[in-house]
Write a protein that holds these residues in place. Structure first.
Motif, short mmCIF file in Angstrom:
data_model
loop_
_atom_site.label_atom_id
_atom_site.label_comp_id
_atom_site.label_asym_id
_atom_site.label_seq_id
_atom_site.Cartn_x
_atom_site.Cartn_y
_atom_site.Cartn_z
N LYS A 28 0.84 -1.20 0.00
CA LYS A 28 0.00 0.00 0.00
C LYS A 28 0.87 1.26 0.00
O LYS A 28 0.61 2.22 -0.72
CB LYS A 28 -0.92 -0.01 1.22
N ALA A 29 1.94 1.25 0.80
CA ALA A 29 2.86 2.39 0.83
C ALA A 29 3.57 2.55 -0.51
O ALA A 29 3.78 3.67 -0.98
CB ALA A 29 3.88 2.21 1.96
N ALA A 30 3.93 1.44 -1.12
CA ALA A 30 4.61 1.50 -2.42
C ALA A 30 3.71 2.15 -3.47
O ALA A 30 4.19 2.97 -4.28
CB ALA A 30 5.01 0.09 -2.87
N THR A 31 2.43 1.84 -3.44
CA THR A 31 1.48 2.46 -4.37
C THR A 31 1.47 3.98 -4.17
O THR A 31 1.50 4.74 -5.13
CB THR A 31 0.07 1.90 -4.17
N ALA A 32 1.45 4.40 -2.90
CA ALA A 32 1.45 5.83 -2.60
C ALA A 32 2.74 6.50 -3.06
O ALA A 32 2.73 7.65 -3.51
CB ALA A 32 1.25 6.05 -1.10
N LEU A 33 3.85 5.79 -2.96
CA LEU A 33 5.15 6.35 -3.36
C LEU A 33 5.38 6.27 -4.87
O LEU A 33 6.30 6.89 -5.39
CB LEU A 33 6.28 5.61 -2.64
N GLY A 34 4.57 5.48 -5.56
CA GLY A 34 4.72 5.35 -7.00
C GLY A 34 5.82 4.39 -7.40
O GLY A 34 6.43 4.53 -8.46
N CYS A 35 6.08 3.40 -6.55
CA CYS A 35 7.09 2.40 -6.89
C CYS A 35 6.48 1.01 -6.69
O CYS A 35 5.37 0.88 -6.17
CB CYS A 35 8.35 2.57 -6.04
N SER A 36 7.20 -0.01 -7.08
CA SER A 36 6.70 -1.37 -6.89
C SER A 36 6.94 -1.81 -5.47
O SER A 36 7.82 -1.29 -4.78
CB SER A 36 7.40 -2.33 -7.85
N ARG A 37 6.17 -2.79 -5.02
CA ARG A 37 6.40 -3.30 -3.67
C ARG A 37 7.77 -3.96 -3.57
O ARG A 37 8.44 -3.84 -2.56
CB ARG A 37 5.28 -4.24 -3.25
N ALA A 38 8.20 -4.62 -4.66
CA ALA A 38 9.51 -5.25 -4.66
C ALA A 38 10.61 -4.21 -4.46
O ALA A 38 11.56 -4.42 -3.70
CB ALA A 38 9.73 -6.02 -5.96
N GLN A 39 10.48 -3.08 -5.14
CA GLN A 39 11.48 -2.02 -5.02
C GLN A 39 11.51 -1.46 -3.59
O GLN A 39 12.57 -1.24 -3.03
CB GLN A 39 11.19 -0.90 -6.01
N LEU A 40 10.33 -1.26 -3.00
CA LEU A 40 10.30 -0.74 -1.63
C LEU A 40 10.86 -1.76 -0.65
O LEU A 40 11.58 -1.39 0.27
CB LEU A 40 8.88 -0.33 -1.24
#
Length: 87
Positions: A28-40
């Motif tokens: 969910k945080a990755a979506t807000a940051l505009g990155c993939s969950r894997a990247q986060l």
């Protein structure tokens, strides 16, 4: 041949994020940051995450919503947190 449609979550607004619970999932945080969950997850694992996280046990990590809101608002984390990361 038809194009395959990929589902993408729309990034929430800062006002929406401020109504979220105290912690949220990494995806969910990755979506807000505009990155993939894997990247986060990689950023968290390597100590380079732009947001504060909490480890809950050995395999669960959550993101602190207040930290996420600060980052998206263009603010930096408090100096004490940055110093802890660089130690």
């Amino acid at each position: 041949m038809t194009a395959r449609k990929v589902a993408t979550a729309e990034a929430p607004t800062l006002a929406e994020i401020r109504t979220w619970p105290a912690t949220v999932s990494v995806p969910k945080a990755a979506t807000a940051l505009g990155c993939s969950r894997a990247q986060l997850y990689v950023l968290i694992r390597t100590g380079r995450s732009p947001v504060r996280t909490l480890s809950l046990g050995e395999s669960r990590v959550v993101v602190v919503t207040a930290s996420l809101a600060r980052v998206l608002n263009g603010e930096t984390e408090p100096a004490a947190y940055r110093e802890r990361l660089s130690a």
